[in-house]
Structure formats: C-alpha cells, structure tokens
Design an enzyme around this catalytic site. Structure first.
Site, PDB file in Angstrom:
ATOM      1  N   THR A  38      11.410 -10.677   0.968  1.00 11.66           N
ATOM      2  CA  THR A  38      11.053 -10.626  -0.457  1.00 11.66           C
ATOM      3  C   THR A  38      11.739  -9.438  -1.144  1.00 11.66           C
ATOM      4  OG1 THR A  38       9.091  -9.357   0.145  1.00 11.66           O
ATOM      5  CG2 THR A  38       8.773 -11.721  -0.226  1.00 11.66           C
ATOM      6  N   THR A 144      18.548   2.118  -0.608  1.00 13.74           N
ATOM      7  CA  THR A 144      17.840   1.608   0.572  1.00 13.74           C
ATOM      8  C   THR A 144      16.504   2.289   0.830  1.00 13.74           C
ATOM      9  OG1 THR A 144      19.268   3.079   1.852  1.00 13.74           O
ATOM     10  CG2 THR A 144      19.900   0.763   1.778  1.00 13.74           C
ATOM     11  N   GLY A 181      -2.453  14.390   7.148  1.00 13.49           N
ATOM     12  CA  GLY A 181      -1.642  14.666   5.958  1.00 13.49           C
ATOM     13  C   GLY A 181      -2.449  14.526   4.681  1.00 13.49           C
ATOM     14  N   LEU A 187      -4.625  10.758   0.386  1.00 20.96           N
ATOM     15  CA  LEU A 187      -5.765  10.837  -0.528  1.00 20.96           C
ATOM     16  C   LEU A 187      -6.032   9.497  -1.212  1.00 20.96           C
ATOM     17  CD1 LEU A 187      -5.171  14.408  -1.985  1.00 20.96           C
ATOM     18  CD2 LEU A 187      -6.559  13.706  -0.028  1.00 20.96           C
ATOM     19  N   MET A 322      10.068  11.269  -4.430  1.00 24.12           N
ATOM     20  CA  MET A 322      10.131   9.875  -3.975  1.00 24.12           C
ATOM     21  C   MET A 322       9.150   9.054  -4.798  1.00 24.12           C
ATOM     22  SD  MET A 322      10.540  10.141   0.109  1.00 24.12           S
ATOM     23  CE  MET A 322      12.116  10.494   0.868  1.00 24.12           C
ATOM     24  N   HIS A 448     -10.263   8.482 -32.439  1.00 23.50           N
ATOM     25  CA  HIS A 448     -11.581   8.862 -31.932  1.00 23.50           C
ATOM     26  C   HIS A 448     -12.445   7.613 -31.770  1.00 23.50           C
ATOM     27  CE1 HIS A 448     -15.219  11.179 -31.321  1.00 23.50           C
ATOM     28  NE2 HIS A 448     -15.818  10.371 -32.189  1.00 23.50           N
TER      29      HIS A 448
HETATM   30  P1  FAD Z   1      12.539   1.011  -1.763  1.00 18.20           P
HETATM   31  O1  FAD Z   1      11.523   0.607  -2.724  1.00 18.20           O
HETATM   32  O2  FAD Z   1      12.140   1.614  -0.498  1.00 18.20           O
HETATM   33  O3  FAD Z   1      13.534  -0.165  -1.574  1.00 18.20           O
HETATM   34  C1  FAD Z   1      14.583  -0.158  -0.659  1.00 18.20           C
HETATM   35  C2  FAD Z   1      14.940  -1.568  -0.296  1.00 18.20           C
HETATM   36  O4  FAD Z   1      16.165  -1.548   0.409  1.00 18.20           O
HETATM   37  C3  FAD Z   1      13.940  -2.276   0.609  1.00 18.20           C
HETATM   38  O5  FAD Z   1      13.606  -3.516   0.082  1.00 18.20           O
HETATM   39  C4  FAD Z   1      14.678  -2.412   1.939  1.00 18.20           C
HETATM   40  O6  FAD Z   1      14.331  -3.583   2.642  1.00 18.20           O
HETATM   41  C5  FAD Z   1      16.108  -2.492   1.443  1.00 18.20           C
HETATM   42  N1  FAD Z   1      17.105  -2.124   2.445  1.00 18.20           N
HETATM   43  C6  FAD Z   1      17.144  -1.011   3.218  1.00 18.20           C
HETATM   44  N2  FAD Z   1      18.261  -0.991   3.967  1.00 18.20           N
HETATM   45  C7  FAD Z   1      18.942  -2.117   3.659  1.00 18.20           C
HETATM   46  C8  FAD Z   1      20.162  -2.654   4.085  1.00 18.20           C
HETATM   47  N3  FAD Z   1      20.946  -2.021   4.974  1.00 18.20           N
HETATM   48  N4  FAD Z   1      20.551  -3.835   3.573  1.00 18.20           N
HETATM   49  C9  FAD Z   1      19.781  -4.493   2.676  1.00 18.20           C
HETATM   50  N5  FAD Z   1      18.628  -4.023   2.220  1.00 18.20           N
HETATM   51  C10 FAD Z   1      18.205  -2.845   2.700  1.00 18.20           C
HETATM   52  N6  FAD Z   1       5.708   5.598  -6.178  1.00 18.20           N
HETATM   53  C11 FAD Z   1       5.245   5.641  -7.444  1.00 18.20           C
HETATM   54  O7  FAD Z   1       6.004   6.008  -8.348  1.00 18.20           O
HETATM   55  N7  FAD Z   1       3.963   5.289  -7.757  1.00 18.20           N
HETATM   56  C12 FAD Z   1       3.096   4.883  -6.809  1.00 18.20           C
HETATM   57  O8  FAD Z   1       1.956   4.567  -7.115  1.00 18.20           O
HETATM   58  C13 FAD Z   1       3.543   4.826  -5.459  1.00 18.20           C
HETATM   59  N8  FAD Z   1       2.713   4.424  -4.491  1.00 18.20           N
HETATM   60  C14 FAD Z   1       3.183   4.355  -3.202  1.00 18.20           C
HETATM   61  C15 FAD Z   1       2.289   3.965  -2.201  1.00 18.20           C
HETATM   62  C16 FAD Z   1       2.718   3.893  -0.895  1.00 18.20           C
HETATM   63  C17 FAD Z   1       1.748   3.448   0.183  1.00 18.20           C
HETATM   64  C18 FAD Z   1       4.071   4.197  -0.573  1.00 18.20           C
HETATM   65  C19 FAD Z   1       4.561   4.080   0.842  1.00 18.20           C
HETATM   66  C20 FAD Z   1       4.948   4.596  -1.553  1.00 18.20           C
HETATM   67  C21 FAD Z   1       4.507   4.692  -2.880  1.00 18.20           C
HETATM   68  N9  FAD Z   1       5.353   5.117  -3.907  1.00 18.20           N
HETATM   69  C22 FAD Z   1       4.882   5.188  -5.186  1.00 18.20           C
HETATM   70  C23 FAD Z   1       6.745   5.480  -3.647  1.00 18.20           C
HETATM   71  C24 FAD Z   1       7.662   4.318  -4.031  1.00 18.20           C
HETATM   72  O9  FAD Z   1       7.290   3.168  -3.308  1.00 18.20           O
HETATM   73  C25 FAD Z   1       9.107   4.667  -3.758  1.00 18.20           C
HETATM   74  O10 FAD Z   1       9.422   5.895  -4.398  1.00 18.20           O
HETATM   75  C26 FAD Z   1      10.034   3.598  -4.289  1.00 18.20           C
HETATM   76  O11 FAD Z   1       9.749   2.347  -3.698  1.00 18.20           O
HETATM   77  C27 FAD Z   1      11.501   3.970  -4.028  1.00 18.20           C
HETATM   78  O12 FAD Z   1      12.325   2.969  -4.522  1.00 18.20           O
HETATM   79  P2  FAD Z   1      13.767   2.690  -3.914  1.00 18.20           P
HETATM   80  O13 FAD Z   1      14.339   1.589  -4.743  1.00 18.20           O
HETATM   81  O14 FAD Z   1      14.508   3.935  -3.768  1.00 18.20           O
HETATM   82  O15 FAD Z   1      13.511   2.166  -2.433  1.00 18.20           O
HETATM   83  P1  NAI Z   2       3.395  13.816   1.006  1.00 15.03           P
HETATM   84  O1  NAI Z   2       4.640  14.577   1.118  1.00 15.03           O
HETATM   85  O2  NAI Z   2       2.795  13.554  -0.322  1.00 15.03           O
HETATM   86  O3  NAI Z   2       2.243  14.543   1.844  1.00 15.03           O
HETATM   87  C1  NAI Z   2       2.349  14.795   3.210  1.00 15.03           C
HETATM   88  C2  NAI Z   2       1.302  15.824   3.577  1.00 15.03           C
HETATM   89  O4  NAI Z   2       1.254  15.908   4.977  1.00 15.03           O
HETATM   90  C3  NAI Z   2       1.620  17.215   3.052  1.00 15.03           C
HETATM   91  O5  NAI Z   2       0.457  17.754   2.469  1.00 15.03           O
HETATM   92  C4  NAI Z   2       2.046  17.971   4.300  1.00 15.03           C
HETATM   93  O6  NAI Z   2       1.760  19.345   4.237  1.00 15.03           O
HETATM   94  C5  NAI Z   2       1.214  17.271   5.354  1.00 15.03           C
HETATM   95  N1  NAI Z   2       1.735  17.341   6.722  1.00 15.03           N
HETATM   96  C6  NAI Z   2       3.021  17.280   7.124  1.00 15.03           C
HETATM   97  N2  NAI Z   2       3.088  17.335   8.484  1.00 15.03           N
HETATM   98  C7  NAI Z   2       1.819  17.416   8.932  1.00 15.03           C
HETATM   99  C8  NAI Z   2       1.220  17.473  10.212  1.00 15.03           C
HETATM  100  N3  NAI Z   2       1.950  17.459  11.322  1.00 15.03           N
HETATM  101  N4  NAI Z   2      -0.130  17.538  10.311  1.00 15.03           N
HETATM  102  C9  NAI Z   2      -0.899  17.538   9.187  1.00 15.03           C
HETATM  103  N5  NAI Z   2      -0.383  17.490   7.936  1.00 15.03           N
HETATM  104  C10 NAI Z   2       0.957  17.408   7.799  1.00 15.03           C
HETATM  105  O7  NAI Z   2       3.659  12.465   1.816  1.00 15.03           O
HETATM  106  P2  NAI Z   2       2.892  11.091   1.829  1.00 15.03           P
HETATM  107  O8  NAI Z   2       1.492  11.243   1.386  1.00 15.03           O
HETATM  108  O9  NAI Z   2       3.177  10.530   3.176  1.00 15.03           O
HETATM  109  O10 NAI Z   2       3.681  10.260   0.730  1.00 15.03           O
HETATM  110  C11 NAI Z   2       5.087  10.001   0.874  1.00 15.03           C
HETATM  111  C12 NAI Z   2       5.734   9.816  -0.452  1.00 15.03           C
HETATM  112  O11 NAI Z   2       5.291   8.634  -1.085  1.00 15.03           O
HETATM  113  C13 NAI Z   2       5.435  10.964  -1.384  1.00 15.03           C
HETATM  114  O12 NAI Z   2       6.623  11.699  -1.547  1.00 15.03           O
HETATM  115  C14 NAI Z   2       5.032  10.352  -2.678  1.00 15.03           C
HETATM  116  O13 NAI Z   2       5.887  10.762  -3.703  1.00 15.03           O
HETATM  117  C15 NAI Z   2       5.157   8.846  -2.478  1.00 15.03           C
HETATM  118  N6  NAI Z   2       3.915   8.249  -2.936  1.00 15.03           N
HETATM  119  C16 NAI Z   2       3.611   8.313  -4.261  1.00 15.03           C
HETATM  120  C17 NAI Z   2       2.425   7.821  -4.728  1.00 15.03           C
HETATM  121  C18 NAI Z   2       2.119   7.944  -6.164  1.00 15.03           C
HETATM  122  O14 NAI Z   2       3.023   8.251  -6.934  1.00 15.03           O
HETATM  123  N7  NAI Z   2       0.883   7.726  -6.584  1.00 15.03           N
HETATM  124  C19 NAI Z   2       1.451   7.190  -3.845  1.00 15.03           C
HETATM  125  C20 NAI Z   2       1.861   7.206  -2.476  1.00 15.03           C
HETATM  126  C21 NAI Z   2       3.058   7.694  -2.064  1.00 15.03           C
END
Ligand code: FAD
Ligand code: NAI
Length: 469
Positions: A38, A144, A181, A187, A322, A448
């Site tokens: 997808t 990617t 983490g 969270l 990210m 308001h």
């Molecule tokens: P991705 O979304 O990771 O897309 C990369 C794509 O490249 C994938 O589909 C992968 O399959 C494809 N790909 C990789 N290698 C290849 C290859 N060699 N050939 C073909 N295809 C390939 N960010 C927010 O701003 N708000 C949020 O609320 C938020 N919540 C998150 C919750 C979770 C649980 C996680 C894990 C992340 C969250 N993020 C959030 C972070 C957000 O998902 C990423 O910052 C964002 O998806 C990055 O976009 P991207 O296009 O760089 O990469």
């Molecule tokens: P993060 O970087 O936000 O947090 C990782 C946490 O783990 C940090 O507090 C760090 O100090 C701690 N940590 C690292 N190594 C550890 C260890 N060995 N033991 C205990 N604690 C440790 O990373 P997270 O939560 O995995 O998210 C990844 C990315 O996804 C983030 O960069 C975020 O930008 C993105 N994301 C964004 C969301 C949003 O915008 N609402 C929601 C979810 C993810």
C-alpha cells in the site's frame, strides 16, 4: 525512451507522494516506486494515522467511563477491542486509497517493488516476484523514511515485545505494559493502552522525558500523566527482557549512570520506543557514491541535493525532525526546485504535537535554547483554568506560553499544554512565519468562547496585561 522520466521518487510516504504530486502539478513526467503493498509510508500505514485512530477512540472510551457522568450522561462503556482495531484499519484503508487516487489523478506512474539507485539517472525496481525493471530519469528523489531503533539483547517479536507497529495491533489489553523510552511514541501509545485498562510504566534513560521540549511544559505534562496513572522511571536503563514460555516477561532495569544494582520486575508486554533511524538499506547508495553521515542520514545541501548530482533526498531519511509535515514540505520544495522555482522550508517554524490528553504542541524556540543562545526574551503565560470555554468543558489542565524577543517583541516560540493544543499551535506557526510580534497576536480579535482565546491572553501577558488572570 518509454521510461525516461523527469523525476522518479523512491518511497510513497508523506514526503514521497507529496513530492510526486507537486512535481506532476508543475508538468514534470513523474514516477513513484513503492515496495509495500500500500502507498502512504510509515505515516499512513503504521504511524500517524493508526496511532491517532486509537488515541481518538481510547480517549472517547475513557471520557465515556469517567467524564460523561459529570455532564449528566449515564453510560457504561464496554470495550470491543477487535471492533476498535477494525475502526483503525478502516481509517488506514481510507487514507491509503486516497493517496492511490491522488497519484492516478495526477497521472503519476506507479511502480511496485524495491527501488535501487543503479547509476546516474537510473533506478532498478525489483518486484515481489523477482522481476527487475530499469527506469531512467533526469532526477531521483529518495524518500525511503525510517525504521525503528532496536536495543541489543531485546528481541522484538511484535506480539509481547513490540515496536510501535506491534503496539498498534495488540489483540488484548496488556496487564502491564513497560514502555522503553519516554519519547513521543512511548507517551502516545502508552496513553492508548492505559486508557483501555493497562498498567503502564515508562522507563527513560535520561533524567527527564521528551528531551528537547520546553522544560516547564514537560514537568507539568509528566505530573498530569502520573495523575492519570502512568508510572515513570527516569534515569534508568533496561538491561534485558526475558521471556519464560507463556509466563510474564522479566524486565531488568538499572540506574542509567554508575554501577547501581539491577532490579527485575514483571510485565505482560514491552514496547521498545527509543527512536527511529533513517532507512537506506538496499538502496545502492554506497555504490552510487551518495554520502551518509554517522547517524545514517543521507547528507543533503539546502536544496536537498546529495553529493551526487541528480540525486536528492527528503523526509525521515535526512536531517531534521522526523515528522510527516516536515517531509511533505520538503517534498514540495524539492519538486518546485526541480521545476525551476524557488522551493524552501523554514526549519524555524515546524510545529510538533504530542496527541495525548492533554495535547502538547510547540513551535520555535524553547526557554532553554534561548538561554543557551544568550537571547533576551519575555514570557507571557496563560492557564486554561482562566479560559471560559475550558472551564465549562472541564478541560482546564495546562497553559499557553509565549516567548518573545525582549527588544523587538517578535514571537520566538510558543508552547501549549492543553486540550486541542495541536490545532491551536497553527495560529502561532502562521504568526511566526510572517515574523509577527506578541502585540500582533494580542491585537487580533479571537472568537469567544474558544480555547484559542488563551493564546491571545498569553500574548497579552507578554505585555503584562492579560485580562482574565
Ligand atoms: P515514510 O513515511 O517512512 O515512507 C517511506 C516509504 O518508502 C515507505 O512506504 C517504504 O515502504 C518505502 N521504501 C523504503 N525503501 C524503499 C525502496 N528501496 N524502494 C521502494 N520503496 C521503499 N509524524 C507526524 O508528523 N505526526 C504524527 O502524529 C506521527 N505519528 C507517528 C506515529 C508512529 C507510531 C510513528 C512510527 C511515526 C509517526 N510520525 C508522525 C512520524 C512520521 O510517520 C514520519 O515522519 C513520516 O512518515 C516520514 O515520511 P517519509 O515520507 O520520509 O517516510
Ligand atoms: P523519540 O526520539 O521521541 O524518543 C525516544 C526516547 O527514548 C527519548 O526520550 C530517549 O532519551 C529514550 N531512550 C533512548 N534510548 C533509551 C534506552 N536505551 N532506554 C530508555 N530510554 C531510551 O523516539 P520515538 O518515541 O521512538 O519516536 C520516533 C520518532 O517518531 C520521533 O522522532 C517522532 O518525531 C516521530 N513521532 C512523531 C509523533 C508525533 O508527531 N505526534 C508520534 C510518534 C512518533
């Protein structure tokens, strides 16, 4: 040549698909390569969208159980986890189909398979059945994304020891979820499972959760989460997780610093959420001579170009936060640059939101970063306890904090802990993008009774003239 493109994008996450659409809008012959079944990347399939679906549903579940009665609504909510997961899956499906529709509408060629840079202007695509096709293009954008960071000695089976992907898909509510983490994922997903009935313990290596966010906001936020029932063990590291058949997992923790004693406790599930790392596997970057830094990020210049002409990179795979919206804006900028326009991303104004309850939202500088840079600033703060709408809704936890330049009054940072903070931060981002001052915000009429009146009052508080405190 049939396959000669102006642009090939590798990866269809928010960076890649938005880049492809903008390029096509500007008349570039564009293709996108995706290895997953997808489109939509991490964000749509296993990130932003599914997590927000579960955050929304679990928040309403908790509200129905605890908050409704106070408004005279008597209900006894019952959890149907399978149905909640179906609701989440339908949300994902609607979104990924939307991307598929947009790619088609914009006449973007889609190639299913793993993309690999196969020399200047060439991308090879290996399909699931092993068939390889080679595409030719003037420019290649690598989008990617990223992958989870794993911890040595802790094996993720995505059933009991999970990454965010498994935590979005559990088939039962954990009795005790240990989150490694205290970052955004820990969270948000910790909140989901606590609301649905799990005991949640967050183990954080540093002496505070959410490193990099405004200290004052984080302190208040942690207190609120503790009141909700989340337990925190800061300055601790997980030494190992042992599984013994179907019995509880044994989690060993020790003080992060020194040789303090290891302590062991039981958990039904462990979520590893210690960050994400750029995903560059199998892309052929080394062979192509594309430079990667010591954090495995593809090195780009201000125009997203790598050290190899014609190869660009955006999103999680390069420097910067990210975040999906950051990846999207970079996608637009690089497409515009390739079409001869002046694409640009303002990294000083990228909002960040944690979608818990209450939400945490911020844009721009924190007090700590201003102090470190020696910038003189003024602070305006306003609590939601003094906002009429928050009061009547009984959503009074948190505050708005505005940091403005002491000499010019220009707004340098805005931090909101409170209900709907993620929506409220948008006006701060617009203000800052236009170089606005606290006075500009304070003199803008706000409807308001609304929560954003608290933002206006915080701006008034910069000039020490808030009305309702
Ligand atoms: P991705 O979304 O990771 O897309 C990369 C794509 O490249 C994938 O589909 C992968 O399959 C494809 N790909 C990789 N290698 C290849 C290859 N060699 N050939 C073909 N295809 C390939 N960010 C927010 O701003 N708000 C949020 O609320 C938020 N919540 C998150 C919750 C979770 C649980 C996680 C894990 C992340 C969250 N993020 C959030 C972070 C957000 O998902 C990423 O910052 C964002 O998806 C990055 O976009 P991207 O296009 O760089 O990469
Ligand atoms: P993060 O970087 O936000 O947090 C990782 C946490 O783990 C940090 O507090 C760090 O100090 C701690 N940590 C690292 N190594 C550890 C260890 N060995 N033991 C205990 N604690 C440790 O990373 P997270 O939560 O995995 O998210 C990844 C990315 O996804 C983030 O960069 C975020 O930008 C993105 N994301 C964004 C969301 C949003 O915008 N609402 C929601 C979810 C993810």
């Amino acid at each position: 040549m049939a396959d000669a493109y102006d642009l090939i994008v590798i990866g269809s996450g928010p960076g890649g698909y938005v880049c492809a659409i903008r390029a096509a809008q500007l008349g570039l012959k564009t293709a996108i390569v995706e290895k997953n079944p997808t489109f939509g990347g991490t964000c749509l399939n296993v990130g932003c969208i599914p997590s927000k679906a579960l955050l929304h549903a679990s928040e309403l579940y908790e509200e129905a159980g605890h908050g409704f009665a106070g408004m005279g609504i008597k209900v006894k909510p019952e959890l149907d986890l399978a149905a909640m997961m179906k609701y989440k899956a339908e949300g994902i499906d609607g979104n990924v189909k939307g991307v598929e529709y947009l790619l088609k509408k914009n006449k973007i060629d889609t190639h299913r398979g793993t993309g690999r840079v196969a020399g200047a202007g060439k991308v090879s695509v290996t399909a699931a059945d092993g068939a390889v096709e080679t595409l030719v293009s003037k420019a290649i954008v690598i989008a990617t994304g990223s992958d989870i960071v794993r911890l040595p000695g802790i094996e993720i089976d995505e059933k009991r020891v999970v990454s965010s992907t498994g935590a979005l898909d559990l088939d039962r509510v954990p009795e005790h979820l240990v989150v490694i983490g205290g970052g955004v994922i820990g969270l948000e997903l910790g909140s989901v499972w606590r609301r649905l009935g799990a005991k949640v313990t967050v183990v954080e290596f540093l002496d505070r959760i959410l490193p990099g966010m405004d200290n004052e906001v984080v302190k208040s936020f942690q207190r609120i989460l503790e009141k909700q029932g989340v337990a925190f063990r800061v300055s601790q590291k997980v030494m190992g997780v042992k599984a013994n058949g179907k019995g509880p997992l044994k989690v060993a923790v020790a003080p992060a610093a020194g040789d303090g004693a290891t302590e062991e406790f039981e958990a039904s599930h462990v979520l590893v959420a210690v960050g994400r790392v750029p995903y560059t596997e199998g892309l052929g970057l080394e062979e192509a001579g594309v430079a990667i830094d010591n954090k495995r990020r593809i090195v780009v210049d201000d125009h997203f170009q790598t050290n190899v002409p014609g190869i660009y990179a955006i999103g999680d795979v390069i420097r910067g936060p990210m975040l999906a919206h950051k990846a999207e804006d970079e996608g637009v900028a690089v497409a515009e640059n390739l079409a001869g326009k002046a694409g640009h991303v303002n990294y000083g104004v990228i909002p960040g939101v944690i979608y818990t309850y209450p939400e945490v939202a911020s844009v721009g500088k924190t007090e700590e970063s201003l102090k470190a840079a020696g910038v003189e600033y003024t602070v305006g703060k306003f609590p939601f306890t003094a906002n009429g709408r928050a009061k009547v809704n009984r959503q009074t936890e948190g505050f708005v904090k505005i940091l403005a330049d002491a000499k010019t009054d220009r707004v340098l940072g805005v931090h909101i802990l409170g209900p709907d903070a993620g929506n409220m931060i948008a006006e701060a981002a617009v203000l800052m993008e236009f170089g606005g001052s606290a006075e500009d915000l304070a003199r803008t009429c706000h409807a308001h009774p609304t929560l954003p009146e608290a933002v206006k009052e915080a701006a008034l508080a910069v000039g020490k003239r808030a009305i309702h405190v």
